[in-house]
Write a protein that holds these residues in place. Structure first.
Motif, mmCIF file in Angstrom:
data_model
loop_
_atom_site.group_PDB
_atom_site.id
_atom_site.type_symbol
_atom_site.label_atom_id
_atom_site.label_comp_id
_atom_site.label_asym_id
_atom_site.label_seq_id
_atom_site.Cartn_x
_atom_site.Cartn_y
_atom_site.Cartn_z
ATOM 1 N N ILE A 16 -4.702 13.133 -99.782
ATOM 2 C CA ILE A 16 -5.145 13.315 -101.216
ATOM 3 C C ILE A 16 -5.241 14.491 -102.067
ATOM 4 N N GLY A 17 -3.975 13.973 -103.262
ATOM 5 C CA GLY A 17 -3.883 14.451 -104.093
ATOM 6 C C GLY A 17 -4.998 13.448 -105.469
ATOM 7 N N LEU A 18 -4.254 14.765 -106.584
ATOM 8 C CA LEU A 18 -5.494 14.091 -107.399
ATOM 9 C C LEU A 18 -4.388 13.177 -108.039
ATOM 10 N N LYS A 19 -2.944 12.754 -107.707
ATOM 11 C CA LYS A 19 -2.601 11.596 -108.064
ATOM 12 C C LYS A 19 -2.629 10.462 -107.015
ATOM 13 N N GLY A 20 -3.505 10.436 -106.336
ATOM 14 C CA GLY A 20 -3.412 9.626 -105.543
ATOM 15 C C GLY A 20 -3.401 10.263 -103.568
ATOM 16 N N VAL A 21 -3.141 8.846 -102.809
ATOM 17 C CA VAL A 21 -2.934 9.457 -101.395
ATOM 18 C C VAL A 21 -1.149 9.715 -101.946
ATOM 19 N N ARG A 66 -8.552 16.170 -98.773
ATOM 20 C CA ARG A 66 -8.032 16.540 -100.432
ATOM 21 C C ARG A 66 -7.697 18.052 -100.989
#
Lengths: 223, 441
Positions: free
Chosen positions: A54-59, A159
């Motif tokens: 998971i990054g800051l823009k979602g999966v 994450r």
């Protein structure tokens, strides 16, 4: 003044990140506890591990990483069981040549997952010996000669960015099912939380502790 | 000042939450892949590999050849960037189909087992192909990412004002959209994307000389509830199936619900898929679906010993349940409750609970009688088939007729070619013999 107000919270967060946690919950059924079934030979079924990055823009993905963790998981369990004197029979996936042999593995996994719903919900039933995949598991040819079939399930997420602020959580179930009767003999559930490096090492050490109380041919080594 | 900043952040976040495009534009510019789309593509390839290595893809040369012929006029003539068309049958008892944006189309065995003819399968495939050609998965994934960025902005704002809670909100929000939006490819897209795919499917069916009414008919079949379900069949923002049936009826110009379609040899052709699906149904406690599938198979081939056996086995496994969900169980809330309750009990506990009720007792007697008749019929048609004898053994064991059970198991051991299965029957015989009156203690 402002930074002083945040200091305790930051110190707490720092402590949490610095100390990855792992925890185990063992559930052993009466057949294992009383020695009615002894685990001398087991077949380890391919691990099924669902993983998300998971990054800051979602999966961002994780399917491939999940497969790799699954392989590492199976190796870690095999190594730990072998260390405690259990013979690991050949992997059914490697042995399966025909479509029907491959389907037999998938069907067994599906059968476990159907009962797995209840295992997730009420794992305590294992201690009463009330959960079973029924004796149709005995028809699984690669399991002939084994005392138990080992099912590995897990899910986790990382994450990003991995590193100082990134973390990974893993939740793993290792279930032992009687190869002749289908009875769920035992379950070891364990989790690794807020880890941000060396997941493989933590898997190995986590299993060592998780399987500590499992009745196996050799006693757990003393530290 | 703080309030102003908060308002600005919330406004930004709300704007980012709005879907990128409500209606697809009429003259679309060519689709340009960005870095995230290529990541989605990588995930698709990984999923394809996962389905194959986990033996979830069903292989049958004859059926694959038939579907290749069926779809030969369906694949778009122009090559699409990053699309390689592949049709797979997924060993999954759910009645659904999905397309990954890389062109891999999966039809569940559960869907093929419920279809009545090739036209219905053709329509489903045309619908899924439209999702790929219109790049719905990428568009949906993009709009999801926008929502997440919106949430992140909002969470960053909350963090500024509320401290650590914002961090947790941010973390929670970022993790929500599952599998890079690919779950939407599986579970269903937004209503407008689904309608667009339906329109395209109807056009394709007309062009290929297929009967488009069959697409409406198939939606009607899929709307029929056979088992208790944990969630509504499709996503809540997609037209629920009944709405879709009405929408499709309007699209193809019919007033009444379409009746059963012509078989055209369909069931005989997909026999191996239906047999697989029956076994998957029994493995996943979907006994009513197993009975329905086996009934269709047996009606199409009344003298097929294997089809008769599987119908018998389905009835035996159905035990104290009714063949169909009753009026109360058909209500969505009751279905979810029923599913939760069933999932909270083991198969054996659930069967015992149902068998204790008067309705359960009556159903058990009827189903066991059906099973016994069918097992006997199957062994009459093909005396060399071992399976009906195991079925009889298990049935008599359930009924407490231990001697008859031992006799049936012994016959099975005599006929069964698989050593592992013989061993299983032998263990049952040993256990039963030990418990027979007069057995040595």
């Amino acid at each position: 003044m402002r930074s002083a107000r945040w200091l305790p919270a930051m110190a707490l967060a720092g402590a949490i990140f610095a100390l990855p946690v792992h925890a185990e919950w063992p559930y052993f059924g009466p057949s294992l506890k009383t020695g009615r079934v002894a685990l001398h030979k087991v077949v380890i079924l391919p691990a099924q591990f669902a993983y998300k990055v998971i990054g800051l823009k979602g999966v961002k993905g994780g399917t491939e990483e999940g497969e790799q963790i699954g392989v590492n998981l199976a190796s870690a369990v095999a190594a730990e069981l072998a260390r405690r004197g259990v013979e690991i029979l050949p992997s059914p996936r490697d042995a399966a040549k025909t479509d029907s042999e491959k389907y037999a593995i998938a069907d067994l996994e599906t059968r476990y997952d159907t009962v797995g719903l209840l295992i997730r919900k009420k794992p305590g039933l294992i201690r009463e010996g009330r959960l079973t995949l029924d004796d149709r598991v005995a028809g699984f040819a690669p399991g002939t000669g084994a005392d138990a079939l080992v099912f590995l399930r897990g899910h986790g997420e990382a994450r990003q960015p991995i590193g100082a602020f990134g973390t990974a959580d893993l939740h793993i179930d290792v279930a032992f099912v009687g190869a002749k009767t289908g009875e769920v003999l035992g379950l070891v559930r364990f989790g690794i939380y807020l880890s941000h490096k060396e997941i493989e090492n933590r898997l190995a050490s986590g299993f060592r502790e998780a399987l500590h109380d499992l009745p196996l041919p050799l006693p757990p080594p003393k530290h | 000042m703080r309030l102003l900043r908060a308002a600005a952040i919330i406004a930004l976040a709300t704007a980012a939450f709005l879907p990128a495009q409500k209606k697809p534009p009429q003259n679309k510019p060519p689709f340009v892949f960005n870095k995230s789309d290529l990541k989605v593509l990588e995930e698709c390839a990984a999923l394809d590999r996962r389905f194959e290595t986990r033996a979830l893809v069903f292989h049958d040369a004859a059926i694959e050849e038939h579907f290749a012929e069926l779809t030969s006029r369906l694949w778009p003539a122009q090559p699409l960037e990053h699309v390689a068309w592949n049709l797979h049958i997924l060993r999954n008892p759910t009645a659904s189909a999905f397309a990954l944006p890389n062109g891999s189309i999966y039809l569940d065995t559960g869907l093929l087992a419920r279809a009545e003819n090739d036209d219905q399968v053709f329509g489903t495939l045309a619908h899924e192909i439209a999702h790929v050609t219109e790049r719905h998965a990428y568009l949906y994934a993009r709009s999801l990412r926008k929502s997440v960025v919106g949430t992140t902005v909002f969470a960053a704002g909350s963090y500024y004002f509320t401290g650590i809670y914002g961090f947790f909100l941010l973390n929670w929000a970022a993790g929500r959209p599952d599998e890079v939006g690919l779950m939407d490819a599986v579970l269903g897209y937004r209503r407008d994307y689904e309608e667009q795919a339906d329109q395209s499917a109807v056009e394709q069916m007309k062009k290929a000389g297929r009967d488009p009414v069959q697409l409406a008919r198939f939606s009607l079949i899929l709307d029929e509830k056979i088992e208790p379900q944990p969630i509504p069949f499709l996503r809540h923002d997609q037209p629920v199936l009944r709405d879709r049936v009405n929408y499709l009826k309007r699209l193809v110009g019919v007033q009444q619900d379409p009746g059963p379609g012509e078989d055209g040899g369909y069931v005989a052709r997909v026999k191996s898929v239906i047999l697989q699906d029956i076994q998957l149904d029994l493995n996943t406690r979907q006994f009513r679906s197993a009975v329905a599938g086996a009934q269709r198979l047996q009606s199409a081939s009344p003298n097929d010993a294997l089809a008769i056996y599987w119908l018998g086995e389905s009835y035996r496994s159905l035990g104290p349940r009714d063949v169909r969900l009753t009026g109360r169980e058909l209500k969505p809330d009751a279905q979810r409750t029923e599913y939760r309750e069933e999932a909270g009990r083991s198969e054996q506990e659930e069967a015992a609970r149902l068998a204790a009720t008067p309705e359960g007792k009556a159903a058990l007697v009827t189903n066991q009688r059906m099973a016994e008749d069918l097992f006997r019929q199957a062994s009459g048609v093909d005396p060399s088939l071992a399976e009906p004898y195991f079925g009889l053994g298990a049935l008599y064991e359930q009924q407490g007729k231990r001697e008859a059970a031992v006799e049936a198991y012994r016959k099975y051991i005599e006929l069964c070619p698989q050593p592992a299965d013989r061993e299983r029957a032998k263990r049952r015989v040993d256990e039963l013999t030990r418990s027979l009156p007069g057995a040595a203690r």
